[in-house]
Scaffold this motif. Structure first.
Motif, PDB file in Angstrom:
ATOM      1  N   PRO A  17      41.384  44.590  31.444  1.00  0.00           N
ATOM      2  CA  PRO A  17      41.148  44.966  32.884  1.00  0.00           C
ATOM      3  C   PRO A  17      41.033  44.014  33.838  1.00  0.00           C
ATOM      4  N   ALA A  18      41.279  44.338  35.030  1.00  0.00           N
ATOM      5  CA  ALA A  18      41.337  43.401  36.061  1.00  0.00           C
ATOM      6  C   ALA A  18      39.882  42.634  36.100  1.00  0.00           C
ATOM      7  N   ASP A  19      38.731  43.259  35.906  1.00  0.00           N
ATOM      8  CA  ASP A  19      37.302  42.791  35.921  1.00  0.00           C
ATOM      9  C   ASP A  19      36.892  42.944  34.588  1.00  0.00           C
ATOM     10  N   LEU A  20      36.688  41.968  33.748  1.00  0.00           N
ATOM     11  CA  LEU A  20      36.087  42.031  32.216  1.00  0.00           C
ATOM     12  C   LEU A  20      34.866  42.538  32.083  1.00  0.00           C
ATOM     13  N   LEU A  24      31.814  46.107  29.496  1.00  0.00           N
ATOM     14  CA  LEU A  24      30.474  46.243  29.356  1.00  0.00           C
ATOM     15  C   LEU A  24      29.865  47.518  29.944  1.00  0.00           C
ATOM     16  N   PRO A  25      28.704  47.859  29.043  1.00  0.00           N
ATOM     17  CA  PRO A  25      27.885  48.883  29.644  1.00  0.00           C
ATOM     18  C   PRO A  25      27.003  48.558  30.837  1.00  0.00           C
ATOM     19  N   ASP A  26      26.729  49.442  31.692  1.00  0.00           N
ATOM     20  CA  ASP A  26      26.159  49.276  32.880  1.00  0.00           C
ATOM     21  C   ASP A  26      24.927  48.403  32.650  1.00  0.00           C
ATOM     22  N   ASP A  27      24.051  48.800  31.581  1.00  0.00           N
ATOM     23  CA  ASP A  27      22.802  48.169  31.280  1.00  0.00           C
ATOM     24  C   ASP A  27      22.890  46.768  30.696  1.00  0.00           C
ATOM     25  N   HIS A  28      24.009  46.108  30.446  1.00  0.00           N
ATOM     26  CA  HIS A  28      24.202  44.841  29.571  1.00  0.00           C
ATOM     27  C   HIS A  28      23.646  43.702  30.301  1.00  0.00           C
ATOM     28  N   ILE A  29      23.100  42.711  29.625  1.00  0.00           N
ATOM     29  CA  ILE A  29      22.299  41.440  30.302  1.00  0.00           C
ATOM     30  C   ILE A  29      23.370  40.814  30.910  1.00  0.00           C
TER      31      ILE A  29
END
Length: 66
Positions: A17-20, A24-29
Motif C-alpha cells: 500500500p502507499a502508506d505502510l 498495522l492495526p489502529d492500536d499498534h505502538i
C-alpha cells in the motif's frame, strides 16, 4: 481448475500500500511512536561537534569552520 481456486499470475508484481501504516492495526505502538517522533523539534537537539559527548569532552563552542 475448480471454481473455488483463483488463478494467480506470479509474474504480476504485488505492490505494498502507499502508506505502510495501513498494514498495522489502529492500536499498534508504531502509530504512537510516529506521532511522538513527529512532535519533536530537531532544532532543539544539541550537537557535539568536538567529540563523542563523553564527560572527558566538556561542551564548548563549535570549532572554527563547523
Amino acid at each position: 481448475m475448480a471454481q473455488r481456486f483463483v488463478n494467480m499470475d506470479w509474474n504480476t508484481p504485488m505492490l505494498p500500500p502507499a502508506d505502510l501504516r495501513q498494514w498495522l492495526p489502529d492500536d499498534h505502538i508504531a502509530h504512537f511512536l510516529i506521532e511522538a517522533l513527529e512532535s519533536l523539534n530537531p532544532d532543539s537537539a544539541k550537537v557535539n561537534h568536538r567529540a563523542s559527548g563523553d564527560k572527558q569532552f566538556p561542551e564548548t563552542p563549535a570549532w572554527p569552520g563547523h
